[in-house]
Design a protein around this motif. Structure first.
Motif, PDB file in Angstrom:
ATOM      1  N   SER A  61      15.886 -27.649  53.518  1.00  0.00           N
ATOM      2  CA  SER A  61      14.901 -28.721  53.734  1.00  0.00           C
ATOM      3  C   SER A  61      14.056 -28.461  54.978  1.00  0.00           C
ATOM      4  CB  SER A  61      15.529 -30.113  53.775  1.00  0.00           C
ATOM      5  OG  SER A  61      16.835 -30.072  54.180  1.00  0.00           O
ATOM      6  N   ARG A 328      15.479 -33.559  39.845  1.00  0.00           N
ATOM      7  CA  ARG A 328      16.079 -33.349  41.167  1.00  0.00           C
ATOM      8  C   ARG A 328      17.215 -32.334  41.144  1.00  0.00           C
ATOM      9  NH1 ARG A 328      13.749 -37.069  44.143  1.00  0.00           N
ATOM     10  NH2 ARG A 328      14.863 -36.428  46.010  1.00  0.00           N
ATOM     11  N   ILE A 329      17.881 -32.234  39.997  1.00  0.00           N
ATOM     12  CA  ILE A 329      19.015 -31.298  39.923  1.00  0.00           C
ATOM     13  C   ILE A 329      18.511 -29.854  40.039  1.00  0.00           C
ATOM     14  CG2 ILE A 329      20.845 -30.399  38.412  1.00  0.00           C
ATOM     15  CD1 ILE A 329      21.659 -33.155  37.843  1.00  0.00           C
ATOM     16  N   LYS A 332      18.070 -29.061  43.478  1.00  0.00           N
ATOM     17  CA  LYS A 332      19.362 -28.806  44.139  1.00  0.00           C
ATOM     18  C   LYS A 332      19.859 -27.401  43.792  1.00  0.00           C
ATOM     19  CE  LYS A 332      21.621 -31.142  46.850  1.00  0.00           C
ATOM     20  NZ  LYS A 332      21.331 -31.148  48.301  1.00  0.00           N
ATOM     21  N   SER A 333      19.653 -26.972  42.537  1.00  0.00           N
ATOM     22  CA  SER A 333      20.132 -25.620  42.204  1.00  0.00           C
ATOM     23  C   SER A 333      19.277 -24.571  42.911  1.00  0.00           C
ATOM     24  CB  SER A 333      20.251 -25.381  40.697  1.00  0.00           C
ATOM     25  OG  SER A 333      19.068 -25.667  40.063  1.00  0.00           O
ATOM     26  N   GLU A 335      18.147 -24.994  45.911  1.00  0.00           N
ATOM     27  CA  GLU A 335      18.714 -24.988  47.266  1.00  0.00           C
ATOM     28  C   GLU A 335      20.017 -24.183  47.302  1.00  0.00           C
ATOM     29  OE1 GLU A 335      19.315 -28.839  49.093  1.00  0.00           O
ATOM     30  OE2 GLU A 335      20.317 -27.948  50.831  1.00  0.00           O
ATOM     31  N   ASP A 407      25.250 -34.350  53.759  1.00  0.00           N
ATOM     32  CA  ASP A 407      25.065 -33.445  52.613  1.00  0.00           C
ATOM     33  C   ASP A 407      25.451 -34.105  51.289  1.00  0.00           C
ATOM     34  OD1 ASP A 407      24.269 -31.264  54.170  1.00  0.00           O
ATOM     35  OD2 ASP A 407      26.348 -30.679  54.573  1.00  0.00           O
ATOM     36  N   CYS A 409      25.522 -35.787  47.984  1.00  0.00           N
ATOM     37  CA  CYS A 409      24.404 -35.960  47.065  1.00  0.00           C
ATOM     38  C   CYS A 409      24.921 -36.132  45.631  1.00  0.00           C
ATOM     39  CB  CYS A 409      23.497 -34.733  47.166  1.00  0.00           C
ATOM     40  SG  CYS A 409      22.166 -34.723  45.976  1.00  0.00           S
ATOM     41  N   CYS A 416      26.361 -33.208  43.429  1.00  0.00           N
ATOM     42  CA  CYS A 416      25.550 -32.056  43.858  1.00  0.00           C
ATOM     43  C   CYS A 416      25.767 -31.817  45.359  1.00  0.00           C
ATOM     44  CB  CYS A 416      24.075 -32.304  43.598  1.00  0.00           C
ATOM     45  SG  CYS A 416      23.706 -32.662  41.894  1.00  0.00           S
ATOM     46  N   THR A 417      26.955 -32.163  45.849  1.00  0.00           N
ATOM     47  CA  THR A 417      27.222 -32.028  47.281  1.00  0.00           C
ATOM     48  C   THR A 417      27.621 -30.596  47.628  1.00  0.00           C
ATOM     49  OG1 THR A 417      28.052 -34.283  47.226  1.00  0.00           O
ATOM     50  CG2 THR A 417      28.647 -32.962  49.162  1.00  0.00           C
ATOM     51  N   SER A 420      24.679 -27.773  53.750  1.00  0.00           N
ATOM     52  CA  SER A 420      23.294 -27.306  53.854  1.00  0.00           C
ATOM     53  C   SER A 420      23.122 -26.389  55.067  1.00  0.00           C
ATOM     54  CB  SER A 420      22.340 -28.494  53.973  1.00  0.00           C
ATOM     55  OG  SER A 420      22.686 -29.273  55.099  1.00  0.00           O
ATOM     56  N   PHE A 477      25.875 -27.990  38.344  1.00  0.00           N
ATOM     57  CA  PHE A 477      25.904 -29.418  38.676  1.00  0.00           C
ATOM     58  C   PHE A 477      26.103 -30.306  37.447  1.00  0.00           C
ATOM     59  CE2 PHE A 477      23.231 -27.450  42.040  1.00  0.00           C
ATOM     60  CZ  PHE A 477      24.191 -27.535  43.031  1.00  0.00           C
TER      61      PHE A 477
END
Ligand code: CTP
Ligand code: MG
Length: 577
Positions: A61, A328-329, A332-333, A335, A407, A409, A416-417, A420, A477
């Motif tokens: 982020s 959003r997933i 996250k993937s 990230e 973190d 989530c 999805c935790t 980070s 996820f």
């Protein structure tokens, strides 16, 4: 890629590049037989590596925030062919300080100009005007994409150097690889040639930012962020630009105010489902892009897909864009992949090699179908590296255990935790070199029991396959989904066959280098249009190479006989990017 020269700002060498070099050196030092340096020296190098790797890494982020902010201070200009760079900069400087700029070609010459302050753009917009159409009527939309005209075009001389935004021809890549000194050098060379350049990354963020300006006409607080290979560290020049339209921030800013006796809420339009809302929102934005988006062409609204999207071509930047919302997933993937790609230099190196190999062997394609995707291949690389002993990278569950409160989530009931902060993850004790890992990757998947086991990066272990799909790669996820559900039996068979052939070629080529080989060797041999079939190759004594390959070999030989030292120097590999 090489940093640009001349008036274009020189880009600092990235710390990861140095870390990669030191990492590779460090691994070499730990191998028996390579103990040329004393133990203390080796420890010092490794300590510097640790320092480099632990002090410089940004969280996903932080990186996104910084890049987005940079893009918001930038503009795109379509320029005439003959453009006096100094005069242009002087002209633009009237509106504020310029911190960075570069030129590139995509349907004509373009410039990206980064001002130090956003206000400079407003000042430039005030000084610019909407052109009058002679035959067509212009839509008066004031974007940050400008068109520059010269008052006396014939008097101008052009002195600009263009930054390269596309991947080189395959023949040139193979040529560069043939001149490398070892397979490890070949892998580094491949990454250097194909990875996204600093300019290309800036252009990706700027393109998202320009599209955000258009979407903001309807949803003023929306954001559009890149995801997928543009940001996950595995992107290669020419890859598509996945965009995520985020409307959630609009809701987040309006925290419920409980003071007083009244509770004010926005009057909203209610719709049957979230999917319906996503389709409608993407529908109007697609319409907007088509009608009002400068440089946006071939806009397709693919709203009935599992993940509705608007696909279009942004001509000025040259990117093929996929705009999705409510995804959003996938962010996250991206990230998660960023974390794995930044953790250990071998992850990117291996994923790059495997992705290029698969593309060359037509195992992947830019057209959707029953073949493997780059995302699936990357997850396979991650899984393989988790399975090494000791592991090169930790499982997703281990990353979850390192997470702190911020973190946490949960998206649509999916956990999805994961951590980070990269500094919290211990470096690997595995010292295998990337060439060994590449060969082992092919060996591993050439013999993987796809019929009974699934690939699971959350556990870092194979599991029993829950259904009869030819290959099952659990979505990290959305754990009830198989990300390779589209792959059919025959595509999997091709993958397995080519993996075995490639392992065999790498083993056969062991110890070869540009000094000893007269034909493509190591990674170059794997990237030839079709990996030679082992049995056929044996029978034909490898003499049946295609005309194109023959020509390539001749040109490599011709060049090396001209001036061997010059060729070597040109292609000497630097591990810094
Ligand atoms: N994605 C996902 N599940 C899938 C497919 C994709 O979560 N079944 C997410 C991943 O984060 C992926 C991103 O969507 O990185 C973009 O997908 P795609 O463009 O297919 O893959 P990239 O990783 O961007 O690779 P490429 O260079 O081929 O575009
Ligand atoms: Mg993509």
């Amino acid at each position: 890629m090489a940093a640009r020269v001349g008036l274009v700002t020189r880009l600092p060498l990235c710390p990861q590049g140095r870390a990669r070099f030191l990492g590779s050196l460090c691994r070499h030092l730990s191998h028996s037989g390579a103990a040329v340096l004393r133990r203390e020296e080796a420890t010092a190098v490794c300590a510097e590596l640790d320092l480099q790797e632990t002090t410089k890494k940004k969280t996903f982020s932080e990186m996104q925030k910084e890049r987005r902010e940079q893009a918001q201070r930038s503009i795109l200009i379509s320029c005439p062919k003959k453009i006096p760079e100094k005069k242009l900069l002087k002209h633009l400087c009237q509106h504020g300080d310029i911190t960075n700029h570069f030129f590139f070609e995509s349907f004509g010459l373009h410039a990206v100009i980064e001002f130090s302050k956003k206000e400079s753009i407003a000042s430039l917009q005030d000084a610019s005007f909407i052109p009058r159409g002679e035959t067509e009527f212009p839509i008066p939309f004031k974007s940050r994409f400008f068109h520059l005209n010269l008052k006396n075009p014939s008097n101008q001389t052009s002195d600009v150097q263009c930054s390269n935004q596309s991947s080189p021809l395959n023949a040139n890549i193979i040529k560069a690889l043939c001149n490398a000194e070892s397979v490890e050098n070949q892998i580094n060379t491949l990454m250097k040639i194909l990875q996204l350049t600093e300019e290309n990354i800036r252009l990706r963020y700027l393109t998202c930012s320009l599209i955000e300006d258009i979407a903001a006409a309807y949803f003023p607080s929306c954001t559009i962020k890149p995801f997928g290979s543009s940001v996950n560290t595995f992107g290669k020049l020419g890859c598509d630009l996945d965009m995520f339209l985020d409307l959630d921030d609009i809701g987040k800013n309006s925290t419920t105010k409980t003071e007083g006796s009244f509770l004010m809420e926005y009057q909203v339009k209610n719709v049957p489902s979230e999917r319906w809302a996503t389709q409608k929102i993407l529908g109007v934005i697609g319409e907007c892009l088509d009608n009002f988006g400068p440089g946006c062409v071939s806009v397709q609204k693919i709203l009935n897909a599992r993940c509705p999207l608007v696909r279009f071509s942004h001509q000025a930047s040259g990117f093929q864009c996929d705009l999705t919302a409510n995804n959003r997933i996938a962010m996250k993937s991206s990230e998660l992949l960023y974390i794995y790609g930044s953790l250990d230099s071998r992850v990117r190196a291996l994923a790059f090699s495997v992705r290029c190999w698969a593309r060359q062997q037509s195992l992947t394609s830019s057209i959707p179908g029953s073949w493997l995707t780059n995302f699936s291949l990357t997850i396979m690389v991650i899984f393989f590296l988790q399975k090494r002993s000791p592991p090169v990278i930790p499982s997703l569950d281990s990353l979850k255990n390192l997470a702190d409160v911020k973190d946490k989530c949960i998206i649509d009931n999916n956990d999805c935790t994961f951590v980070s902060n990269l500094d919290r993850i211990k470096p690997s004790e595995n010292t295998e070199t990337v060439d060994t890992l590449l060969c082992q990757f092919f060996e591993y998947f050439g013999n993987f029991p796809f019929n009974k086991n699934s690939i699971n990066i959350r556990k870092g272990k194979e599991q029993n396959k829950p259904d009869s799909s030819p290959i099952y790669i659990q979505n990290p996820f959305e754990i009830s989904l198989n990300i390779s559900r589209n792959v059919n039996e025959s595509q999997l068979e091709r993958f397995v066959h080519l993996a075995r052939e490639s392992a065999w070629i790498l083993q056969e080529n062991k110890g070869q280098s540009s000094k000893t080989s007269t034909e493509p060797w190591g990674l170059a041999a794997l990237l030839l249009p079709s990996v030679p079939n082992k049995s056929k190759a044996k029978k034909a004594g490898r003499g049946q190479t295609s005309e194109a390959v023959k020509k390539l070999l001749e040109s490599i030989k011709a060049e090396s006989t001209k001036d061997p030292r010059a060729t070597r120097k040109k292609t000497t590999i630097s591990t810094q990017s």
